[in-house]
Design an enzyme around this catalytic site. Structure first.
Site, mmCIF file in Angstrom:
data_model
loop_
_atom_site.group_PDB
_atom_site.id
_atom_site.type_symbol
_atom_site.label_atom_id
_atom_site.label_comp_id
_atom_site.label_asym_id
_atom_site.label_seq_id
_atom_site.Cartn_x
_atom_site.Cartn_y
_atom_site.Cartn_z
ATOM 1 N N CYS A 127 0.804 -1.223 0.000
ATOM 2 C CA CYS A 127 0.000 0.000 0.000
ATOM 3 C C CYS A 127 0.835 1.269 0.000
ATOM 4 C CB CYS A 127 -0.966 0.000 1.184
ATOM 5 S SG CYS A 127 -2.087 -1.419 1.201
ATOM 6 N N HIS A 274 -3.478 6.899 2.434
ATOM 7 C CA HIS A 274 -3.857 5.612 1.860
ATOM 8 C C HIS A 274 -5.243 5.232 2.354
ATOM 9 C CE1 HIS A 274 -4.179 1.451 0.947
ATOM 10 N NE2 HIS A 274 -3.960 1.063 2.184
ATOM 11 N N ASN A 304 -10.280 -0.380 -0.443
ATOM 12 C CA ASN A 304 -8.833 -0.266 -0.321
ATOM 13 C C ASN A 304 -8.206 -0.794 -1.601
ATOM 14 O OD1 ASN A 304 -6.100 -0.635 0.221
ATOM 15 N ND2 ASN A 304 -6.409 -1.367 2.303
#
Length: 353
Positions: A127, A274, A304
């Site tokens: 990520c 993020h 996500n």
């Protein structure tokens, strides 16, 4: 809010070297939308359970036959259009879900974009991959290796999710986001003002796909090695520990970046973190002294998307009229490895696609 002059004043007066300047932004998500209600029909979960714990209401998943490289090409094309030119000297692709274990996906993406002969490589920082990719590209620009770089974050997490694991399958989505960086002056809008990067490999088991690599294959090849577990091919995550470390690392990294830029937390117009969990984003904002209303959130619609999440959030914020030219933007991420990273810029006057 416009802070271009303030940002210039915060930069070292002697810094007239080559700096990476953001000049294009493009994104792509697969057309298939997967709602919480759809997931609740196949696993032990509900729309309320997902929304209250993550803030997510839907996500996009790629159709069968669609790979990460396909999404990367689509986002890359749009970023190049945004930048007004199809020419770059380097392609950096951040992804956890490459088309193949070998070779890297970036060279084929570059080829499909008509960038024959251009160096291209993958970055694997989960990520945090997009921030790592920006830093890598900026280094190439500063060293004179490249004048223009295409940085892409692209993921098809749906291909590594265990459909029976509600703790992961409800969270992740597929998508891609890309930016074009060019060599420029550190005093102009769009100039990336520095980076803070870090990792802690002792925590690798917090976010991991156990199988598919040399560790599993070597163990299985040993005389007394275990039989491969099919479940090891799926992504796993220790949610509570990840939450705690994400807040701590993102907040500390962001503060380091703010100090380098000479910005106070409450002077930042937009925090683009993020997009893992809305509670993580708000907790980081709280620690930095930012109003939660200054946090960009689009995970409710896309989930996500790992390395793609920051550029996707940026594009949504620009399209929605939140982020405007002259705004101070802080970006930060936390991912598997574990890794983390932050950067900042004064937003330039560009059109996102």
């Amino acid at each position: 809010m416009t802070h271009a002059t303030d940002a210039v004043d915060a930069i070292d007066a002697s810094g007239h070297g080559r700096t990476a300047v953001l000049t294009g932004l493009g994104t792509f998500v697969p057309p298939r939308v997967v709602t919480n209600e759809e997931l609740s029909r196949t696993m032990d979960t509900s729309d309320e359970w997902i929304r209250t714990r993550t803030g997510i209401t839907q996500r996009h998943w790629a159709d069968p036959g669609t790979a990460t490289g396909d999404l990367a090409v689509a986002a890359g094309e749009r970023a190049l259009k945004s930048a007004g030119s199809g020419d770059v000297d380097l392609v950096v692709l951040a992804t956890t879900t490459p088309d193949h274990p070998c070779p890297a996906t970036a060279p084929e993406v570059a080829s499909r974009l008509g960038l024959e002969g251009v160096p291209a490589y993958d970055v694997a920082a989960v990520c945090s991959g997009f921030v790592y990719g920006l830093a890598s590209a900026a280094g190439a620009i500063a060293a004179g290796i490249a004048e223009r770089v295409l940085v892409i974050g692209a993921e098809t997490y749906s291909t590594i999710l265990n459909p029976q694991d509600r703790t992961t399958s409800v969270i992740f989505g597929d998508g891609a986001g890309a930016v074009v960086l060019r060599a420029g002056d550190p005093t102009e809008p769009g100039a990336l003002l520095g980076y803070d990067l870090g990792s802690d490999g002792s925590l690798k088991d917090l976010i991991i796909v156990p199988g598919g690599g040399s560790r599993q294959r070597s163990a299985a090849a040993a005389a007394d090695g275990p039989e491969p577990d099919p479940a090891d091919a799926y992504f796993t995550m220790q949610g509570k520990s990840v939450f705690r470390h994400a807040v701590t690392r993102m907040a500390a990294s962001s503060q380091t970046m703010l100090d380098r830029a000479g910005w106070a937390g409450d002077s930042v117009d937009w925090f683009v973190g993020h997009q893992a969990n809305v509670r993580i984003l708000h907790a980081v904002a709280d620690q930095l002294g930012m109003a939660r209303e200054r946090t960009v959130v689009n995970l409710d619609r896309v989930g996500n998307t790992s390395a793609a999440s920051i550029p996707l959030a940026l594009a949504d914020a620009v399209a929605g009229g939140q982020v405007t030219p002259g705004d101070r933007v802080l970006m930060s991420a936390f991912g598997g490895g574990v890794t983390w990273g932050s950067t900042a810029l004064v937003w330039p006057d560009i059109t996102a696609y």
